[in-house]
Design a protein around this motif. Structure first.
Motif, PDB file in Angstrom:
ATOM      1  N   GLU A 182      37.695  59.792  16.954  1.00 54.74           N
ATOM      2  CA  GLU A 182      38.744  58.953  16.340  1.00 54.74           C
ATOM      3  C   GLU A 182      39.026  57.762  17.254  1.00 54.74           C
ATOM      4  OE1 GLU A 182      41.919  58.746  17.814  1.00 54.74           O
ATOM      5  OE2 GLU A 182      41.366  60.097  19.459  1.00 54.74           O
ATOM      6  N   PHE A 183      39.556  56.709  16.633  1.00 49.51           N
ATOM      7  CA  PHE A 183      39.864  55.495  17.405  1.00 49.51           C
ATOM      8  C   PHE A 183      41.299  55.072  17.148  1.00 49.51           C
ATOM      9  CE2 PHE A 183      35.354  55.656  16.374  1.00 49.51           C
ATOM     10  CZ  PHE A 183      34.796  55.575  17.635  1.00 49.51           C
ATOM     11  N   LEU A 184      42.168  56.054  16.955  1.00 46.00           N
ATOM     12  CA  LEU A 184      43.555  55.753  16.605  1.00 46.00           C
ATOM     13  C   LEU A 184      44.340  55.367  17.855  1.00 46.00           C
ATOM     14  CD1 LEU A 184      44.278  58.952  14.442  1.00 46.00           C
ATOM     15  CD2 LEU A 184      43.149  56.834  13.755  1.00 46.00           C
TER      16      LEU A 184
ATOM     17  N   GLU B   9      48.175  54.792  19.450  1.00 46.36           N
ATOM     18  CA  GLU B   9      49.568  55.133  19.164  1.00 46.36           C
ATOM     19  C   GLU B   9      50.331  53.855  18.818  1.00 46.36           C
ATOM     20  OE1 GLU B   9      51.162  57.695  22.202  1.00 46.36           O
ATOM     21  OE2 GLU B   9      49.273  58.800  22.225  1.00 46.36           O
TER      22      GLU B   9
ATOM     23  N   ASN C  77      36.315  53.186  24.656  1.00 45.87           N
ATOM     24  CA  ASN C  77      37.510  53.231  25.500  1.00 45.87           C
ATOM     25  C   ASN C  77      37.261  52.610  26.871  1.00 45.87           C
ATOM     26  OD1 ASN C  77      39.339  54.163  23.715  1.00 45.87           O
ATOM     27  ND2 ASN C  77      39.519  56.222  24.553  1.00 45.87           N
TER      28      ASN C  77
ATOM     29  N   VAL D  51      41.203  45.158  29.719  1.00 46.75           N
ATOM     30  CA  VAL D  51      42.576  45.085  30.237  1.00 46.75           C
ATOM     31  C   VAL D  51      42.547  44.858  31.751  1.00 46.75           C
ATOM     32  CG1 VAL D  51      44.753  46.336  30.545  1.00 46.75           C
ATOM     33  CG2 VAL D  51      43.510  46.539  28.373  1.00 46.75           C
TER      34      VAL D  51
ATOM     35  N   PHE E 113      43.116  42.871  23.626  1.00 43.20           N
ATOM     36  CA  PHE E 113      43.030  43.638  24.881  1.00 43.20           C
ATOM     37  C   PHE E 113      42.788  42.760  26.098  1.00 43.20           C
ATOM     38  CE2 PHE E 113      43.590  48.151  24.185  1.00 43.20           C
ATOM     39  CZ  PHE E 113      43.906  48.080  22.827  1.00 43.20           C
ATOM     40  N   LEU E 114      43.345  41.548  26.034  1.00 41.55           N
ATOM     41  CA  LEU E 114      43.257  40.640  27.182  1.00 41.55           C
ATOM     42  C   LEU E 114      44.662  40.297  27.669  1.00 41.55           C
ATOM     43  CD1 LEU E 114      40.362  38.234  26.072  1.00 41.55           C
ATOM     44  CD2 LEU E 114      40.254  40.134  27.701  1.00 41.55           C
TER      45      LEU E 114
ATOM     46  N   GLY F 162      49.277  47.308  34.101  1.00 40.90           N
ATOM     47  CA  GLY F 162      48.128  48.225  34.155  1.00 40.90           C
ATOM     48  C   GLY F 162      48.168  49.111  32.935  1.00 40.90           C
TER      49      GLY F 162
ATOM     50  N   GLY G  21      48.212  52.476  30.657  1.00 38.44           N
ATOM     51  CA  GLY G  21      48.673  53.864  30.738  1.00 38.44           C
ATOM     52  C   GLY G  21      48.247  54.564  29.462  1.00 38.44           C
TER      53      GLY G  21
ATOM     54  N   PHE H  41      43.043  56.168  28.199  1.00 37.99           N
ATOM     55  CA  PHE H  41      42.166  55.312  29.007  1.00 37.99           C
ATOM     56  C   PHE H  41      41.802  55.934  30.357  1.00 37.99           C
ATOM     57  CE2 PHE H  41      42.914  50.840  27.027  1.00 37.99           C
ATOM     58  CZ  PHE H  41      42.288  51.285  25.878  1.00 37.99           C
TER      59      PHE H  41
ATOM     60  N   LYS I 270      53.711  52.162  26.300  1.00 34.16           N
ATOM     61  CA  LYS I 270      53.716  50.838  25.663  1.00 34.16           C
ATOM     62  C   LYS I 270      54.798  50.902  24.597  1.00 34.16           C
ATOM     63  CE  LYS I 270      50.297  52.032  22.140  1.00 34.16           C
ATOM     64  NZ  LYS I 270      49.052  51.746  21.468  1.00 34.16           N
TER      65      LYS I 270
ATOM     66  N   ARG J  77      55.222  41.973  31.138  1.00 33.94           N
ATOM     67  CA  ARG J  77      54.324  41.721  29.987  1.00 33.94           C
ATOM     68  C   ARG J  77      54.431  40.273  29.478  1.00 33.94           C
ATOM     69  NH1 ARG J  77      51.775  46.903  28.406  1.00 33.94           N
ATOM     70  NH2 ARG J  77      53.098  48.473  29.331  1.00 33.94           N
TER      71      ARG J  77
HETATM   72  C1  UDX Z   1      43.671  53.877  23.066  1.00 32.84           C
HETATM   73  C2  UDX Z   1      42.614  53.201  22.183  1.00 32.84           C
HETATM   74  O1  UDX Z   1      43.081  51.901  21.807  1.00 32.84           O
HETATM   75  C3  UDX Z   1      42.320  54.054  20.967  1.00 32.84           C
HETATM   76  O2  UDX Z   1      41.284  53.461  20.201  1.00 32.84           O
HETATM   77  C4  UDX Z   1      41.897  55.434  21.417  1.00 32.84           C
HETATM   78  O3  UDX Z   1      41.678  56.270  20.298  1.00 32.84           O
HETATM   79  C5  UDX Z   1      42.970  56.044  22.312  1.00 32.84           C
HETATM   80  O4  UDX Z   1      43.249  55.174  23.407  1.00 32.84           O
HETATM   81  P1  UDX Z   1      46.338  54.076  23.051  1.00 32.84           P
HETATM   82  O5  UDX Z   1      46.199  54.815  24.336  1.00 32.84           O
HETATM   83  O6  UDX Z   1      47.239  54.609  22.006  1.00 32.84           O
HETATM   84  O7  UDX Z   1      44.897  53.908  22.345  1.00 32.84           O
HETATM   85  O8  UDX Z   1      46.891  52.630  23.392  1.00 32.84           O
HETATM   86  P2  UDX Z   1      46.328  51.142  23.571  1.00 32.84           P
HETATM   87  O9  UDX Z   1      47.036  50.269  22.629  1.00 32.84           O
HETATM   88  O10 UDX Z   1      44.856  51.108  23.550  1.00 32.84           O
HETATM   89  O11 UDX Z   1      46.877  50.767  25.019  1.00 32.84           O
HETATM   90  C6  UDX Z   1      46.468  51.480  26.192  1.00 32.84           C
HETATM   91  C7  UDX Z   1      47.130  50.869  27.407  1.00 32.84           C
HETATM   92  O12 UDX Z   1      46.593  49.581  27.692  1.00 32.84           O
HETATM   93  C8  UDX Z   1      48.644  50.678  27.260  1.00 32.84           C
HETATM   94  O13 UDX Z   1      49.276  51.018  28.479  1.00 32.84           O
HETATM   95  C9  UDX Z   1      48.785  49.204  26.967  1.00 32.84           C
HETATM   96  O14 UDX Z   1      50.031  48.677  27.373  1.00 32.84           O
HETATM   97  C10 UDX Z   1      47.646  48.635  27.799  1.00 32.84           C
HETATM   98  N1  UDX Z   1      47.169  47.339  27.291  1.00 32.84           N
HETATM   99  C11 UDX Z   1      46.529  47.248  26.082  1.00 32.84           C
HETATM  100  C12 UDX Z   1      47.381  46.201  28.058  1.00 32.84           C
HETATM  101  O15 UDX Z   1      47.968  46.255  29.147  1.00 32.84           O
HETATM  102  N2  UDX Z   1      46.919  45.015  27.586  1.00 32.84           N
HETATM  103  C13 UDX Z   1      46.262  44.876  26.400  1.00 32.84           C
HETATM  104  O16 UDX Z   1      45.862  43.752  26.065  1.00 32.84           O
HETATM  105  C14 UDX Z   1      46.064  46.033  25.614  1.00 32.84           C
END
Ligand code: UDX
Length: 465
Positions: A164-166, A168, A221, A228, A262-263, A268, A270, A274, A333, A429
């Motif tokens: 899955e690629f969901l 939160e 991932n 990031v 994702f830029l 950092g 969380g 990841f 987040k 942020r």
């Molecule tokens: C991630 C993947 O996006 C998802 O496809 C996979 O199934 C599970 O892991 P998630 O952990 O819910 O999802 O959150 P995501 O939105 O990806 O953010 C992960 C972390 O990266 C957060 O702490 C977020 O704040 C940070 N982030 C994300 C950044 O700091 N900058 C960005 O541009 C994007």
């Protein structure tokens, strides 16, 4: 045509966590009958009543609709799920172990239980691994476990991988409208069943072997984490060069070969995925004799980003001892109550360790944060107060730190600035507009927004009341 070709595929979901529930409800919303089961009775009873145990946009409404429609139902016995569903999705956690590898015990327990129940029915069954597992696991671990505990042969039971690629916060949308469906199978029957189950989603289907599908999940991932971390490193450079990181990454991301998402630099990454997934990926690659240097670098840069964030705070605030700090946003987040691997945890730990008096707030994650903060461990627990109101959090603060950009924080008011002893906010942020904030009496300094922070701005913030 198989015997069941005319009927909608019947889906079973084992594990009603964020991901299992989101996946099951999406199938139900697309018209498939779904049976759910969770080992925890409190989760089963909440979900059966249409109450979602998690804060997730749109999930409660979707759950209520699908429970009411009868398409999504919860059973108290796994046997009933296996009797009623031919495709059984394993959606149980694969938590990290200290070595970086994943703990397969919950998955293997669930697999054994499902397989035993399969042994008690006569028809074909398909076990689909949705839990995130390192490449090779479905074939090398799940398949033998299924055959052993069910007493079946590969003619009457299959296994498949379907990651899955969901994410939160956007889970309901992601589950209903997947960019792609990745299917890893070993036989036609499993392939055909999964294609039929996903047909109503009208998403492109990518078909691979189970190891291939598992590799897609980890690669995706790791690549997102790398994006990031890259943006975070550029943010540090931007601070040195007096440049705003978002303006740089905006221009970089306009190149379609790179893409804009994702830029966004921040404190950092969380979250539950990841760090865990990239660590497990690096460990698995090492086992296979391939050093995954980019994955390791993404993790290393993420650790360093925490150190950089704390240096940034110290540069602006000076000594932390005796300062009152308002920490805004405890979830990893905005948009979720999940605090796993939230950067708020190390930030709070450091602030407390350096003698600050911390008041912390989140619109929905205070209780999950409290459970983590109070759990036994080396954490310094004193001098941190969890507040249910933002007003209380800000009262008398020398500085506020914005860790998660919840929309309410962005609607700053003069009244909020007045509550603070010094109306200064460190925006990890860069979510607040510094000029608009200045108009309501708040000085905002963004991480990566082009420091070094001018002493004049800090002095002005300290004088302003
Ligand atoms: C991630 C993947 O996006 C998802 O496809 C996979 O199934 C599970 O892991 P998630 O952990 O819910 O999802 O959150 P995501 O939105 O990806 O953010 C992960 C972390 O990266 C957060 O702490 C977020 O704040 C940070 N982030 C994300 C950044 O700091 N900058 C960005 O541009 C994007």
């Amino acid at each position: 045509m198989t015997r069941s070709a005319g009927r909608a595929p019947r889906v079973g979901i084992v594990g009603l966590g964020y991901m299992g529930l989101g996946t099951g409800l999406a199938f139900a919303a697309r018209g498939l009958p779904v049976i759910g089961y969770d080992a925890k009775p409190e989760i089963r009873s909440a979900v059966a009543r249409g109450v979602t145990p998690y804060h997730e946009k749109g999930l409660a409404a979707l759950l209520r609709t699908q429970v009411r429609s009868g398409r999504f139902r919860v059973v108290d016995r796994l046997d009933d799920l296996v009797a009623g569903a031919e495709g059984i999705f394993l959606c149980v956690p694969t938590p990290p172990r200290p070595s970086g590898r994943i703990d397969l015990r919950p998955l293997r327990r669930a697999t054994a239980e499902v397989a035993r129940a399969i042994g008690a029915v006569t028809r074909y069954r398909l076990v689909v691994v949705k839990s995130t597992v390192v490449p090779g696991t479905t074939e090398a671990v799940v398949l033998p476990d299924v055959l052993r505990h069910s007493g079946r042969t590969p003619r009457t039971v299959s296994v498949a991988s379907n990651p899955e690629f969901l994410a939160e916060g956007t889970m309901v949308h992601d589950a209903l409208y997947p960019d792609r469906v990745v299917i890893g199978t070993l036989d036609h029957r499993a392939q055909e069943w999964l294609e039929r189950a996903y047909r109503p989603f009208r998403a492109p289907v990518v078909s691979l072997t189970p190891s291939g599908a598992e590799l897609v999940k980890y690669s995706a991932n790791a690549f997102l984490a790398l994006k990031v971390s890259f943006a975070n490193e550029v943010a540090r450079l931007a601070d040195r060069l007096g440049v705003h990181v978002d303006r740089v990454m905006d221009a970089v991301g306009r190149d379609p070969r790179i893409g804009p998402r994702f830029l966004r630099a921040g404190p950092g990454f969380g979250g539950s995925c990841f760090e865990k997934d990239v660590s497990a990926f690096v460990a698995r690659a090492r086992e296979l004799g391939v050093p995954l240097r980019t994955g390791a670098a993404a993790l290393r840069a993420n650790e360093e980003q925490m150190a950089y964030t704390l240096d940034f705070v110290r540069t602006v605030v000076g000594t932390l001892a005796g300062k009152r700090v308002a920490l805004l946003g405890l979830a990893f987040k905005a948009g979720t109550d999940d605090v796993r691997e939230s950067r708020a945890i190390p930030i709070a730990e450091r602030l407390v360790a350096e003698g600050a008096e911390v008041r912390a707030h989140d619109p929905v994650a205070v209780e999950p944060f409290r459970r983590i903060w109070m759990a036994p461990g080396p954490r310094a627990r004193g001098r941190l107060k969890l507040c249910s109101s933002l007003e209380e959090t800000l009262t008398g603060a020398d500085v506020a730190i914005l860790q998660a950009d919840w929309p309410d924080y962005l609607r700053w008011t003069r009244a909020r600035s007045r509550r603070m002893r010094r109306p200064l906010l460190l925006d990890l942020r860069r979510a607040l507009d510094p000029q608009a904030a200045e108009r309501v009496g708040l000085t905002v300094i963004g991480l990566g927004a082009g420091g070094p922070v001018s002493p004049a701005r800090i002095a002005r913030a300290r004088r302003a009341r």
